[in-house]
Design a protein around this motif. Sequence first.
Motif, PDB file in Angstrom:
ATOM      1  N   PHE A 182     -42.609-163.561  77.276  1.00 55.82           N
ATOM      2  CA  PHE A 182     -43.334-162.296  77.343  1.00 55.82           C
ATOM      3  C   PHE A 182     -43.182-161.540  76.033  1.00 55.82           C
ATOM      4  O   PHE A 182     -42.165-161.646  75.353  1.00 55.82           O
ATOM      5  CB  PHE A 182     -42.766-161.396  78.455  1.00 55.82           C
ATOM      6  N   TYR A 191     -48.335-163.051  78.119  1.00 53.10           N
ATOM      7  CA  TYR A 191     -47.439-163.975  78.803  1.00 53.10           C
ATOM      8  C   TYR A 191     -47.816-165.420  78.471  1.00 53.10           C
ATOM      9  O   TYR A 191     -49.009-165.754  78.376  1.00 53.10           O
ATOM     10  CB  TYR A 191     -47.536-163.765  80.318  1.00 53.10           C
ATOM     11  N   ARG A 230     -37.903-165.488  80.858  1.00 56.13           N
ATOM     12  CA  ARG A 230     -37.400-165.523  82.212  1.00 56.13           C
ATOM     13  C   ARG A 230     -37.542-166.930  82.760  1.00 56.13           C
ATOM     14  O   ARG A 230     -38.645-167.477  82.782  1.00 56.13           O
ATOM     15  CB  ARG A 230     -38.200-164.552  83.077  1.00 56.13           C
ATOM     16  N   ARG A 274     -38.063-169.620  85.578  1.00 50.81           N
ATOM     17  CA  ARG A 274     -38.914-169.477  86.746  1.00 50.81           C
ATOM     18  C   ARG A 274     -38.227-169.895  88.034  1.00 50.81           C
ATOM     19  O   ARG A 274     -38.870-170.052  89.062  1.00 50.81           O
ATOM     20  CB  ARG A 274     -40.209-170.252  86.557  1.00 50.81           C
ATOM     21  N   GLY A 317     -35.338-169.253  91.039  1.00 51.30           N
ATOM     22  CA  GLY A 317     -34.547-168.242  91.714  1.00 51.30           C
ATOM     23  C   GLY A 317     -34.977-166.821  91.396  1.00 51.30           C
ATOM     24  O   GLY A 317     -36.147-166.525  91.185  1.00 51.30           O
ATOM     25  N   TYR A 318     -33.978-165.943  91.361  1.00 53.65           N
ATOM     26  CA  TYR A 318     -34.226-164.531  91.139  1.00 53.65           C
ATOM     27  C   TYR A 318     -33.950-164.126  89.696  1.00 53.65           C
ATOM     28  O   TYR A 318     -33.721-162.959  89.404  1.00 53.65           O
ATOM     29  CB  TYR A 318     -33.349-163.688  92.070  1.00 53.65           C
ATOM     30  N   THR A 362     -34.039-162.880  85.996  1.00 53.95           N
ATOM     31  CA  THR A 362     -34.821-161.773  85.441  1.00 53.95           C
ATOM     32  C   THR A 362     -34.966-161.907  83.935  1.00 53.95           C
ATOM     33  O   THR A 362     -34.558-162.906  83.343  1.00 53.95           O
ATOM     34  CB  THR A 362     -34.202-160.438  85.836  1.00 53.95           C
ATOM     35  N   LEU A 363     -35.534-160.917  83.331  1.00 54.18           N
ATOM     36  CA  LEU A 363     -35.873-160.983  81.917  1.00 54.18           C
ATOM     37  C   LEU A 363     -34.656-160.839  81.018  1.00 54.18           C
ATOM     38  O   LEU A 363     -33.790-159.995  81.261  1.00 54.18           O
ATOM     39  CB  LEU A 363     -36.865-159.875  81.563  1.00 54.18           C
ATOM     40  N   PHE A 382     -34.111-159.950  77.029  1.00 52.17           N
ATOM     41  CA  PHE A 382     -34.856-159.401  75.897  1.00 52.17           C
ATOM     42  C   PHE A 382     -34.173-159.691  74.573  1.00 52.17           C
ATOM     43  O   PHE A 382     -32.942-159.795  74.492  1.00 52.17           O
ATOM     44  CB  PHE A 382     -34.982-157.882  76.034  1.00 52.17           C
ATOM     45  N   GLY A 383     -34.979-159.749  73.505  1.00 50.77           N
ATOM     46  CA  GLY A 383     -34.448-159.734  72.156  1.00 50.77           C
ATOM     47  C   GLY A 383     -34.159-158.303  71.716  1.00 50.77           C
ATOM     48  O   GLY A 383     -34.344-157.362  72.482  1.00 50.77           O
TER      49      GLY A 383
END
Lengths: 115, 114
Positions: free
Chosen positions: A35, A50, A95, A97, A99-100, A102-103, A105-106
């Motif tokens: 993203f 995306y 992220r 793909r 399970g749960y 999350t993101l 970030f850089g």
Amino acid sequence: AQKITQTQPGMFVQEKEAVTLDCTYDTSDQSYGLFWYKQPSSGEMIFLIYQGSYDEQNATEGRYSLNFQKARKSANLVISASQLGDSAMYFCAMRPRSGYSTLTFGKGTMLLVSP
Amino acid sequence: EAGVAQSPRYKIIEKRQSVAFWCNPISGHATLYWYQQILGQGPKLLIQFQNNGVVDDSQLPKDRFSAERLKGVDSTLKIQPAKLEDSAVYLCASTPKPREDTQYFGPGTRLTVL
């Protein structure tokens, strides 16, 4: 664990020119999403584009395109025809793909567009 | 469609005081996230809710931070007592489902601890 690296703390570009913001990532997951978000001085994170790891074509959204090179683990954002309103922080994120998850970030790249 | 709402937008407190932030996600979004963004860094996840249950709070400093989402809609993040290093922007995001890829963010709350 995932890691995102953005090596350009700041970038300058003149209005109407194209600019590339670099992003490399590290992950052991086979299926993941990449993203790009824009964060103006107002603080809100605005979703731009995306790319799925199994997508064969590079993603495009208007003036934004994502140069995805899976073997090099890079996902560079290209902004064509820069506008003054493009001045902001830009964050690359990924992220898995499964399970749960999350993101991640850089650290971001600050883009300044000059007239 | 209304976006993610957060309040307040700005808050200044002294260390050792308490503070609470509120988030209302996009209508119908089951998954809600709280992130902390320290100046010069990307956002870091604090806690993730699926409806009113916690999915991931592994990076939440539980000795001082707490969060709830009682009815599976809006959420509150609390810090008690605050430390200087808690100065940051607190971002709330939501997605319709946990594996939905795109997270939509609110405007954030900028906290300054003096």
